[in-house]
Design a protein around this motif. Structure first.
Motif, mmCIF file in Angstrom:
data_model
loop_
_atom_site.group_PDB
_atom_site.id
_atom_site.type_symbol
_atom_site.label_atom_id
_atom_site.label_comp_id
_atom_site.label_asym_id
_atom_site.label_seq_id
_atom_site.Cartn_x
_atom_site.Cartn_y
_atom_site.Cartn_z
ATOM 1 N N GLY A 174 11.667 -36.718 6.691
ATOM 2 C CA GLY A 174 11.829 -35.261 5.504
ATOM 3 C C GLY A 174 13.004 -34.592 6.677
ATOM 4 N N MET A 175 12.061 -34.400 8.097
ATOM 5 C CA MET A 175 12.566 -33.273 8.615
ATOM 6 C C MET A 175 14.328 -34.515 9.304
ATOM 7 S SD MET A 175 11.584 -30.449 9.045
ATOM 8 C CE MET A 175 12.060 -29.622 9.988
ATOM 9 N N GLN A 176 13.980 -35.447 9.536
ATOM 10 C CA GLN A 176 15.167 -36.931 9.730
ATOM 11 C C GLN A 176 15.968 -36.808 9.098
ATOM 12 O OE1 GLN A 176 13.360 -40.048 12.053
ATOM 13 N NE2 GLN A 176 12.010 -39.568 12.856
ATOM 14 N N GLN A 177 15.593 -37.000 7.644
ATOM 15 C CA GLN A 177 16.966 -36.467 6.753
ATOM 16 C C GLN A 177 17.983 -35.076 6.782
ATOM 17 O OE1 GLN A 177 17.788 -39.254 6.430
ATOM 18 N NE2 GLN A 177 17.783 -39.803 4.217
ATOM 19 N N ARG A 178 16.827 -34.107 6.740
ATOM 20 C CA ARG A 178 17.758 -33.137 7.240
ATOM 21 C C ARG A 178 18.899 -33.099 8.609
ATOM 22 N NH1 ARG A 178 14.391 -27.780 5.475
ATOM 23 N NH2 ARG A 178 12.915 -28.947 3.868
ATOM 24 N N VAL A 179 17.913 -32.808 8.699
ATOM 25 C CA VAL A 179 18.960 -33.779 11.062
ATOM 26 C C VAL A 179 20.348 -34.648 10.206
ATOM 27 C CG1 VAL A 179 19.598 -34.452 12.785
ATOM 28 C CG2 VAL A 179 17.128 -33.698 12.129
ATOM 29 N N ALA A 180 20.036 -36.031 9.321
ATOM 30 C CA ALA A 180 21.251 -36.819 8.806
ATOM 31 C C ALA A 180 22.025 -35.952 8.043
ATOM 32 C CB ALA A 180 20.537 -37.943 8.413
ATOM 33 N N ILE A 181 21.396 -34.850 7.013
ATOM 34 C CA ILE A 181 22.476 -34.446 6.465
ATOM 35 C C ILE A 181 23.303 -33.109 6.794
ATOM 36 C CG2 ILE A 181 22.876 -32.978 4.280
ATOM 37 C CD1 ILE A 181 19.960 -33.619 3.569
ATOM 38 N N ALA A 182 22.709 -32.702 7.745
ATOM 39 C CA ALA A 182 23.242 -31.837 8.820
ATOM 40 C C ALA A 182 24.571 -32.513 9.615
ATOM 41 C CB ALA A 182 22.344 -31.409 10.105
ATOM 42 N N ARG A 183 24.477 -33.512 10.203
ATOM 43 C CA ARG A 183 25.651 -34.791 11.200
ATOM 44 C C ARG A 183 26.171 -35.050 9.985
ATOM 45 N NH1 ARG A 183 22.879 -40.091 12.803
ATOM 46 N NH2 ARG A 183 23.111 -40.557 10.166
ATOM 47 N N ALA A 184 26.256 -35.338 8.833
ATOM 48 C CA ALA A 184 26.711 -35.583 7.717
ATOM 49 C C ALA A 184 28.008 -34.235 7.266
ATOM 50 C CB ALA A 184 26.485 -36.157 6.635
ATOM 51 N N LEU A 185 27.680 -32.690 7.444
ATOM 52 C CA LEU A 185 28.191 -31.423 7.196
ATOM 53 C C LEU A 185 29.065 -31.534 8.181
ATOM 54 C CD1 LEU A 185 25.394 -30.316 4.800
ATOM 55 C CD2 LEU A 185 27.305 -31.866 4.243
ATOM 56 N N ILE A 186 28.991 -31.525 9.306
ATOM 57 C CA ILE A 186 29.360 -31.291 10.810
ATOM 58 C C ILE A 186 30.980 -30.954 10.699
ATOM 59 C CG2 ILE A 186 29.038 -33.457 12.368
ATOM 60 C CD1 ILE A 186 28.158 -29.878 13.379
ATOM 61 N N HIS A 187 31.267 -31.531 9.818
ATOM 62 C CA HIS A 187 33.005 -32.077 10.194
ATOM 63 C C HIS A 187 33.806 -30.944 8.697
ATOM 64 C CE1 HIS A 187 32.138 -35.250 7.736
ATOM 65 N NE2 HIS A 187 33.066 -35.318 7.427
ATOM 66 N N ARG A 188 32.617 -30.627 8.338
ATOM 67 C CA ARG A 188 33.015 -30.197 6.917
ATOM 68 C C ARG A 188 33.605 -29.997 6.172
ATOM 69 N NH1 ARG A 188 34.935 -24.604 10.992
ATOM 70 N NH2 ARG A 188 32.766 -24.336 11.878
ATOM 71 N N PRO A 189 33.205 -31.313 5.467
ATOM 72 C CA PRO A 189 33.744 -32.400 4.641
ATOM 73 C C PRO A 189 33.859 -31.963 3.174
ATOM 74 C CG PRO A 189 32.188 -32.873 4.762
ATOM 75 C CD PRO A 189 31.856 -32.355 5.809
ATOM 76 N N SER A 190 34.277 -31.743 2.305
ATOM 77 C CA SER A 190 34.290 -30.740 1.073
ATOM 78 C C SER A 190 33.915 -31.949 -0.239
ATOM 79 C CB SER A 190 36.006 -31.299 0.349
ATOM 80 O OG SER A 190 36.270 -32.447 0.211
ATOM 81 N N ILE A 191 33.144 -33.501 0.321
ATOM 82 C CA ILE A 191 32.681 -34.319 -0.742
ATOM 83 C C ILE A 191 31.743 -34.556 0.082
ATOM 84 C CG2 ILE A 191 32.781 -36.548 -2.150
ATOM 85 C CD1 ILE A 191 35.782 -35.734 -2.301
#
Length: 269
Positions: free
Chosen positions: A156-173
């Motif tokens: 679960g924590m690894q997936q939190r890291v993956a979600i944070a990585r997906a958000l790092i460039h500040r996408p809107s979607i």
């Protein structure tokens, strides 16, 4: 972390006549029939359906990972594939963050460096990368794990890291392909609650693929149900429960009725 603006003034995602056919040694295989769908800014849409129905194919087409056989995808006011081009638009891709079924973290990189990885290719300096990784780590409950390697974290924590990585460039979607499918039931419930709160806090337009009917009903504003292959939109169900939704909502009669309706559409009852 504040919500990012969605490009354009209309739909966040517009899908018009989008279909996919694969070429195999045995001949063409139709994965998705031409499909129309509009997703509003800040909407949470779940793609639900049986295995092989084309929901992951559709999500990957939205993410620019595979090209549609026909039709157009518009992200905000930009065509994902400009006319005559077989490569996705960089500007459109910049609006998208993608989370895969597996966390796909680099095992030799610390958590903060995994989160900040997309910024390296953009030439962002180390100090700014670290600052933005710390910001997202706080949002995702990862502050105490920034210096850890992925092997020290639970699934679960690894997936939190993956979600944070997906958000790092500040996408809107945010596009998510069954990110919690491999987790145990209790961890999955916690992750769903976390994801709902993240969505409420950031206002990201979110499209999630899942096999889980209860997960779909708990998270979605709309559930888009796809049929057996070749996939087509079989039903669209509005979910009007107020937010934030407690996990106890699964015990409510209305929740059960919606789940039963979707199960019957899927032929499970």
């Amino acid at each position: 972390m504040s919500a990012d603006p969605t490009p354009g003034g209309g739909a966040a995602i517009s899908i018009k006549g989008v279909g996919k056919e694969y070429t195999t040694d045995a001949g063409p295989v139709r994965a998705l029939t031409p499909t129309d769908l509009e997703i509003k800014p800040r909407e949470f849409v779940v793609l639900l359906g049986p295995s092989g129905c084309g929901k992951t194919t559709l999500l990957r087409m939205l993410g620019g990972l595979i090209m549609p056989t026909e039709g157009t995808i518009t992200i905000g006011d930009r065509l994902l594939y400009p006319e005559g081009d077989d490569r996705p638009s960089g500007e459109a891709l910049g609006s998208l963050g993608f989370v895969f079924q597996q966390s796909t973290l680099m095992p030799w990189r610390k958590v903060w460096k995994n989160i900040a990885l997309p910024l390296e290719g953009k030439g962002v300096g180390r100090k700014e990368r670290r600052r933005r990784a710390e910001e997202l780590a706080e949002t995702m409950g990862l502050t105490d794990f920034l210096e850890h390697l992925p092997r020290a974290l639970s699934g679960g924590m690894q997936q939190r890291v993956a979600i944070a990585r997906a958000l790092i460039h500040r996408p809107s979607i945010l596009l998510m392909d069954e990110p919690f499918g491999a987790l145990d039931a209790m961890t999955r419930d916690r992750m769903n609650s976390m994801l709902q709160q993240l969505w409420m806090d950031t206002g990201k337009t979110t499209v999630l693929v899942t096999h889980s009917i209860s997960e779909a009903v708990f998270l979605a504003d709309r559930v888009v149900l796809l049929s057996q292959r070749p996939g087509r939109i079989q039903d669209v169900v509005e979910i009007d429960f107020p937010r934030p939704r407690s996990l106890d909502i699964v015990k409510s009669p209305l929740f059960g009725e919606i789940v039963q309706h979707l199960r019957s559409q899927l032929g499970e009852i």
